[in-house]
Scaffold this active site. Structure first.
Site, PDB file in Angstrom:
ATOM      1  CG  HIS A 195      -2.147  -0.813   1.044  1.00  0.00           C
ATOM      2  ND1 HIS A 195      -2.130  -2.188   1.078  1.00  0.00           N
ATOM      3  CD2 HIS A 195      -3.451  -0.461   0.820  1.00  0.00           C
ATOM      4  CE1 HIS A 195      -3.366  -2.648   0.894  1.00  0.00           C
ATOM      5  NE2 HIS A 195      -4.191  -1.617   0.742  1.00  0.00           N
ATOM      6  CG  HIS A 235       2.706  -3.142   6.661  1.00  0.00           C
ATOM      7  ND1 HIS A 235       3.486  -3.996   5.925  1.00  0.00           N
ATOM      8  CD2 HIS A 235       1.553  -2.995   5.959  1.00  0.00           C
ATOM      9  CE1 HIS A 235       2.837  -4.349   4.827  1.00  0.00           C
ATOM     10  NE2 HIS A 235       1.659  -3.758   4.834  1.00  0.00           N
TER      11      HIS A 235
END
Ligand code: RDZ
Length: 283
Positions: free
Chosen positions: A204, A246
């Protein structure tokens, strides 16, 4: 008990005798063959003295596993010192990793519904969708199809190329690095590839950085919209950590990688001529 050394040594001084009589070598009396030559030279020509001094080495005093110490072929104390001291780069990397894990855990406040900021999770997931590959690929393909100017088609085609390139490059890096996602992540993302079980780098973040640069460079946008694009890029990155998807370094590296990917798109840029050739082949 028979020591393996017993097979090769036939004399009291430990020197090997092929086919000689069978005799044990005391563990406290190392064989000459394995005494480091430079140690003997530095500590005097008398091998007995050298062995005694070697037995006083820090390695022996620390009792770190070997009863024969340096004189048994494990290397001089200086070498041990180098081996035992981790390098500055090693220490820096482990510290960075520890800070990264600690900070990422602290920031994962939307990792699940009952996290401290669990109520913001739906909003974060909306931002996640806005940076997902499928809406971007579908949007670029649709715009390419709908565009009635050559310039518009050229820009959309190159955006499409950039998005596909991003998927490939991120997939390769994820497959090579194989860093697991944080333990607190809930794997409830839609439409993922198998490499997406790995977290480094954030796909992303790479997409947001690349598309952000692309939009700023190729669309004529008013200042507030340009700010909005930058804000969106930042929010996509932040949401990855807040959702617990993440670690911070995955996102920071992702931003850097996406920034560089845009340079690659510029280098590979498909001109209108190439585009016409491609469309001619397709028609
Ligand atoms: C199915 C398609 C076209 C893209 C997958 C996009 C995706 C889910 C990437 C993973 O992103 P993170 O590495 O940021 O979690």
């Amino acid at each position: 008990m028979h020591s393996p050394k017993a097979k090769n040594t036939g004399r009291r001084d430990g020197s090997p005798v092929l086919g000689g009589s069978f005799e044990f070598v005391p563990l406290t009396k190392p064989v000459n063959r394995s005494s480091p030559r430079h140690l003997l030279q530095r500590q005097g020509s008398d091998p007995t003295t050298a062995r005694l001094r070697a037995s006083e080495s820090p390695l022996r005093r620390r009792g770190s596993g070997s009863s024969t110490g340096s004189a048994s072929g494990q290397g001089p104390p200086e070498e041990d010192g180098i081996r035992l001291n981790p390098s500055l780069i090693g220490i820096s990397l482990s510290s960075l990793l520890a800070i990264d894990l600690w900070l990422s855990k602290r920031l994962s406040v939307c990792a699940c519904e009952d996290s401290s900021w669990g109520s913001v999770r739906p909003l974060m997931k909306l931002i996640e969708v806005s940076g997902h590959g499928i809406p971007w690929l579908a949007g670029a393909a649709y715009s390419l199809y709908k565009s009635d100017t050559a310039a518009g088609q050229e820009v959309m085609l190159n955006l499409l190329v950039g998005l596909l390139l991003d998927l490939i490059l991120v997939g390769i890096v994820k497959a090579v690095v194989r860093r697991r996602r944080p333990a607190h992540n809930q794997m409830d993302m839609f439409a993922t590839f198998s490499v997406d079980r790995y977290s480094f780098p954030s796909g992303h973040a790479t997409r947001a950085a690349m598309c952000g640069r692309f939009l700023l460079a190729h669309l004529v946008l008013a200042a507030p919209l340009r700010v909005l694009v930058l804000l969106w890029v930042g929010l996509v990155g932040l949401s990855r950590v807040l959702l617990g998807r993440h670690n911070v370094t995955d996102v920071l590296f992702g931003f850097w990688m996406g920034y560089c990917q845009y340079n690659l798109v510029e280098i590979l840029w498909f001109s209108p001529q190439t585009l016409q050739g491609l469309l001619g082949h397709l028609a």
